[in-house]
Motif scaffolding. Structure first.
Motif, PDB file in Angstrom:
ATOM      1  N   LEU A   1       0.820  -1.216   0.000  1.00  0.00           N
ATOM      2  CA  LEU A   1       0.000   0.000   0.000  1.00  0.00           C
ATOM      3  C   LEU A   1       0.850   1.262   0.000  1.00  0.00           C
ATOM      4  N   GLY A   2       2.117   1.147   0.393  1.00  0.00           N
ATOM      5  CA  GLY A   2       3.030   2.286   0.352  1.00  0.00           C
ATOM      6  C   GLY A   2       2.569   3.446   1.214  1.00  0.00           C
ATOM      7  N   GLU A   3       2.584   4.651   0.655  1.00  0.00           N
ATOM      8  CA  GLU A   3       2.196   5.840   1.409  1.00  0.00           C
ATOM      9  C   GLU A   3       0.734   5.785   1.851  1.00  0.00           C
ATOM     10  N   SER A   4      -0.072   5.075   1.115  1.00  0.00           N
ATOM     11  CA  SER A   4      -1.486   4.964   1.474  1.00  0.00           C
ATOM     12  C   SER A   4      -1.671   4.242   2.801  1.00  0.00           C
ATOM     13  N   TYR A   5      -0.677   3.444   3.177  1.00  0.00           N
ATOM     14  CA  TYR A   5      -0.779   2.694   4.429  1.00  0.00           C
ATOM     15  C   TYR A   5      -0.887   3.636   5.623  1.00  0.00           C
ATOM     16  N   LEU A   6      -0.125   4.714   5.599  1.00  0.00           N
ATOM     17  CA  LEU A   6      -0.180   5.689   6.694  1.00  0.00           C
ATOM     18  C   LEU A   6      -1.552   6.353   6.766  1.00  0.00           C
ATOM     19  N   LEU A   7      -2.140   6.621   5.601  1.00  0.00           N
ATOM     20  CA  LEU A   7      -3.475   7.218   5.572  1.00  0.00           C
ATOM     21  C   LEU A   7      -4.509   6.234   6.115  1.00  0.00           C
ATOM     22  N   ALA A   8      -4.367   4.964   5.741  1.00  0.00           N
ATOM     23  CA  ALA A   8      -5.274   3.935   6.242  1.00  0.00           C
ATOM     24  C   ALA A   8      -5.136   3.789   7.758  1.00  0.00           C
ATOM     25  N   LYS A   9      -3.899   3.875   8.246  1.00  0.00           N
ATOM     26  CA  LYS A   9      -3.672   3.791   9.693  1.00  0.00           C
ATOM     27  C   LYS A   9      -4.363   4.935  10.419  1.00  0.00           C
ATOM     28  N   GLY A  10      -4.392   6.100   9.814  1.00  0.00           N
ATOM     29  CA  GLY A  10      -5.065   7.234  10.432  1.00  0.00           C
ATOM     30  C   GLY A  10      -6.538   6.951  10.674  1.00  0.00           C
ATOM     31  N   HIS A  11      -7.185   6.311   9.702  1.00  0.00           N
ATOM     32  CA  HIS A  11      -8.595   5.961   9.863  1.00  0.00           C
ATOM     33  C   HIS A  11      -8.755   4.797  10.840  1.00  0.00           C
ATOM     34  N   ALA A  12      -7.765   3.889  10.863  1.00  0.00           N
ATOM     35  CA  ALA A  12      -7.803   2.802  11.845  1.00  0.00           C
ATOM     36  C   ALA A  12      -7.686   3.365  13.254  1.00  0.00           C
ATOM     37  N   ASP A  13      -6.858   4.397  13.420  1.00  0.00           N
ATOM     38  CA  ASP A  13      -6.748   5.077  14.719  1.00  0.00           C
ATOM     39  C   ASP A  13      -8.111   5.594  15.167  1.00  0.00           C
ATOM     40  N   CYS A  14      -8.845   6.169  14.217  1.00  0.00           N
ATOM     41  CA  CYS A  14     -10.183   6.693  14.535  1.00  0.00           C
ATOM     42  C   CYS A  14     -11.099   5.572  15.011  1.00  0.00           C
ATOM     43  N   CYS A  15     -11.044   4.431  14.329  1.00  0.00           N
ATOM     44  CA  CYS A  15     -11.880   3.285  14.723  1.00  0.00           C
ATOM     45  C   CYS A  15     -11.581   2.863  16.155  1.00  0.00           C
ATOM     46  N   VAL A  16     -10.292   2.720  16.455  1.00  0.00           N
ATOM     47  CA  VAL A  16      -9.883   2.268  17.788  1.00  0.00           C
ATOM     48  C   VAL A  16     -10.254   3.314  18.836  1.00  0.00           C
ATOM     49  N   GLY A  17     -10.154   4.586  18.465  1.00  0.00           N
ATOM     50  CA  GLY A  17     -10.523   5.653  19.387  1.00  0.00           C
ATOM     51  C   GLY A  17     -12.001   5.653  19.723  1.00  0.00           C
ATOM     52  N   ILE A  18     -12.826   5.192  18.784  1.00  0.00           N
ATOM     53  CA  ILE A  18     -14.277   5.161  19.001  1.00  0.00           C
ATOM     54  C   ILE A  18     -14.671   3.903  19.775  1.00  0.00           C
ATOM     55  N   PHE A  19     -14.203   2.749  19.297  1.00  0.00           N
ATOM     56  CA  PHE A  19     -14.417   1.471  19.990  1.00  0.00           C
ATOM     57  C   PHE A  19     -13.091   0.724  19.968  1.00  0.00           C
ATOM     58  N   SER A  20     -12.519   0.495  21.130  1.00  0.00           N
ATOM     59  CA  SER A  20     -11.196  -0.131  21.189  1.00  0.00           C
ATOM     60  C   SER A  20     -11.226  -1.605  20.814  1.00  0.00           C
ATOM     61  N   ASP A  21     -12.402  -2.212  20.851  1.00  0.00           N
ATOM     62  CA  ASP A  21     -12.518  -3.641  20.538  1.00  0.00           C
ATOM     63  C   ASP A  21     -13.751  -3.867  19.674  1.00  0.00           C
ATOM     64  N   PHE A  22     -13.618  -4.711  18.665  1.00  0.00           N
ATOM     65  CA  PHE A  22     -14.733  -4.971  17.746  1.00  0.00           C
ATOM     66  C   PHE A  22     -15.943  -5.526  18.485  1.00  0.00           C
ATOM     67  N   SER A  23     -15.681  -6.315  19.515  1.00  0.00           N
ATOM     68  CA  SER A  23     -16.776  -6.917  20.274  1.00  0.00           C
ATOM     69  C   SER A  23     -17.524  -5.896  21.114  1.00  0.00           C
ATOM     70  N   SER A  24     -16.982  -4.701  21.250  1.00  0.00           N
ATOM     71  CA  SER A  24     -17.622  -3.679  22.086  1.00  0.00           C
ATOM     72  C   SER A  24     -18.414  -2.657  21.280  1.00  0.00           C
ATOM     73  N   LEU A  25     -18.605  -2.900  19.968  1.00  0.00           N
ATOM     74  CA  LEU A  25     -19.408  -1.981  19.156  1.00  0.00           C
ATOM     75  C   LEU A  25     -20.796  -1.834  19.767  1.00  0.00           C
ATOM     76  N   GLU A  26     -21.306  -0.611  19.757  1.00  0.00           N
ATOM     77  CA  GLU A  26     -22.602  -0.324  20.350  1.00  0.00           C
ATOM     78  C   GLU A  26     -23.566   0.237  19.308  1.00  0.00           C
ATOM     79  N   ALA A  27     -24.830  -0.039  19.516  1.00  0.00           N
ATOM     80  CA  ALA A  27     -25.873   0.425  18.586  1.00  0.00           C
ATOM     81  C   ALA A  27     -26.287   1.851  18.922  1.00  0.00           C
ATOM     82  N   ASN A  28     -25.399   2.797  18.613  1.00  0.00           N
ATOM     83  CA  ASN A  28     -25.690   4.205  18.860  1.00  0.00           C
ATOM     84  C   ASN A  28     -24.960   5.062  17.828  1.00  0.00           C
ATOM     85  N   ALA A  29     -24.964   6.364  18.016  1.00  0.00           N
ATOM     86  CA  ALA A  29     -24.405   7.283  17.020  1.00  0.00           C
ATOM     87  C   ALA A  29     -22.917   7.050  16.780  1.00  0.00           C
ATOM     88  N   LYS A  30     -22.206   6.533  17.778  1.00  0.00           N
ATOM     89  CA  LYS A  30     -20.775   6.270  17.598  1.00  0.00           C
ATOM     90  C   LYS A  30     -20.534   5.207  16.527  1.00  0.00           C
TER      91      LYS A  30
END
Length: 211
Positions: A66-95
């Motif tokens: 992915l090259g330079e795009s990998y860093l951009l993808a990581k930025g969005h992955a950071d956002c995911c982890v910041g919202i829900f740190s674990d996939f099993s903890s996803l909640e049915a709300n605006a987040k």
């Protein structure tokens, strides 16, 4: 002993403690697990997200391709982890809406590389859809290894759009509209049921092509 090792050791101590009430244990254990997940994600949020969602340890090393795009993808992955740190903890709300939007962005970098570099195709815009969704439709066709992933991502992109643009006419005044709350529970079920399969499929087709 590393910080993560200390967290794991502390978790064991809490689990074995007889001085804490069950509800106290649960609160402390949840906090420890959230902190552990965040620290694990700090190593590489892209890898963490793929492992966490697919429940696989043998995740393909996307970074060299992915090259330079990998860093951009990581930025969005950071956002995911910041919202829900674990996939099993996803909640049915605006987040959930924000999480899905960022998760789709992560996959977009995987998708566009797959189209252009693995399949050797130029992305083609679908007449009825934007560029982003058109890429999923292009992948979702017979004979393509990532067909299943394309179908899933097309569906989840539709879910994201519905969450952002859900309105209806006001029954008290037909000349006006109301913004309707999304059906977060339905979207959550869809994500839990299908998103891991999409990432697993991309993981497998990349491995098949590059290894």
């Amino acid at each position: 002993m590393s910080y993560i090792d200390t967290l794991i050791e502390t978790k064991k101590d809490v689990e074995n403690s007889s001085d804490l009430k069950p509800n106290q244990k649960l609160i402390i254990l949840n906090l420890i697990e959230k902190e552990r997940a965040i620290k694990e994600a700090e190593k590489d949020s892209f890898v963490y997200l793929f492992k966490n969602i697919t429940s696989r340890d043998d995740v393909f090393d996307f970074q060299p391709y992915l090259g330079e795009s990998y860093l951009l993808a990581k930025g969005h992955a950071d956002c995911c982890v910041g919202i829900f740190s674990d996939f099993s903890s996803l909640e049915a709300n605006a987040k959930l809406q924000n999480w899905l939007s960022s998760a789709i962005k992560v996959v977009d970098y995987v998708v566009i590389h797959y189209l252009q570099e693995v399949l050797g195709e130029d992305p083609v815009k679908h007449n009825d859809h934007g560029k982003e969704r058109s890429r999923y439709i292009q992948i979702n066709r017979n004979g393509i290894g990532a067909q299943k992933a394309g179908r899933i991502m097309d569906n989840l992109y539709g879910e994201r759009n519905k969450m952002e643009h859900q309105t209806k006419n006001d029954p008290d005044d037909p000349t006006k509209q109301r913004i309707m709350p999304p059906n977060y529970r339905r979207v959550l079920r869809n994500i839990n049921r299908n998103f891991p399969a999409a990432l697993t499929t991309f993981n497998d087709v990349y491995k098949e092509h590059y290894q």
